[in-house]
Scaffold this motif. Sequence first.
Motif: not given
Lengths: 112, 112
Positions: A73-78, B53, A64-65, B57, A67-68, B61, A60-61, B74-80
């Motif tokens: 920037h995408p949607q990232i579902i962790l 962003y 995200a890096d 991030k 993307a930056d 984390n 994920t990181n 959980p589900q964590i959705i990271l986006e802009w």
Amino acid sequence: MNDLAASSCEACRIDAPMVSDDEASVLIKEIEGWHLINDGVKKLKKEFNFSSYSDSKDFTNKVADMADQEDHHPQIILEWGKVTVIWWSHKIKGLHKNDFICAAKTNNISKN
Amino acid sequence: MNDLAASSCEACRIDAPMVSDDEASVLIKEIEGWHLINDGVKKLKKEFNFSSYSDSKDFTNKVADMADQEDHHPQIILEWGKVTVIWWSHKIKGLHKNDFICAAKTNNISKN
């Protein structure tokens, strides 16, 4: 590394051209495991599976890096066991070549 | 820090009791900004907005680290611009008190 992965995103303007369906059907072959989805907006989606949560977080990181760095920037579902990445271009509400470039870069990250 | 945030998750077994609707309506008042959703499984959901962003991030984390510590993921959705966190208990396919505890801890992380 394929040509897409070696490319960089260009600035995406609101009047930038969307990738046509014909172009998408060619480009999708270059990005292993990615699927075209359409939830009202055409997007690229792929699930990456991991056996540890720590590996999921690291991936994920790294995505995200990247993307930056690409300023895209995408949607990232962790979640437990997997990370789902979804790319699309907000400004044009659809797919730009940038999305295929970033999907290819995401594949490269998963292989490192 | 409220009582929920000061608690720790207990091991969630497949026969652990779900939080009843009555209990949920009391507990939800203790976790500011969280909503009950039901997509076939009852879950807790909250969106956290960020102006950078990098902040998104960092928050992702920190929540992931807390999740690993509690062994509840959980589900964590990271986006802009935002991070969406969704808690539920996979083993019981619904809400356990653990989810309310982790939602309260997520709020505390967002305030630090």
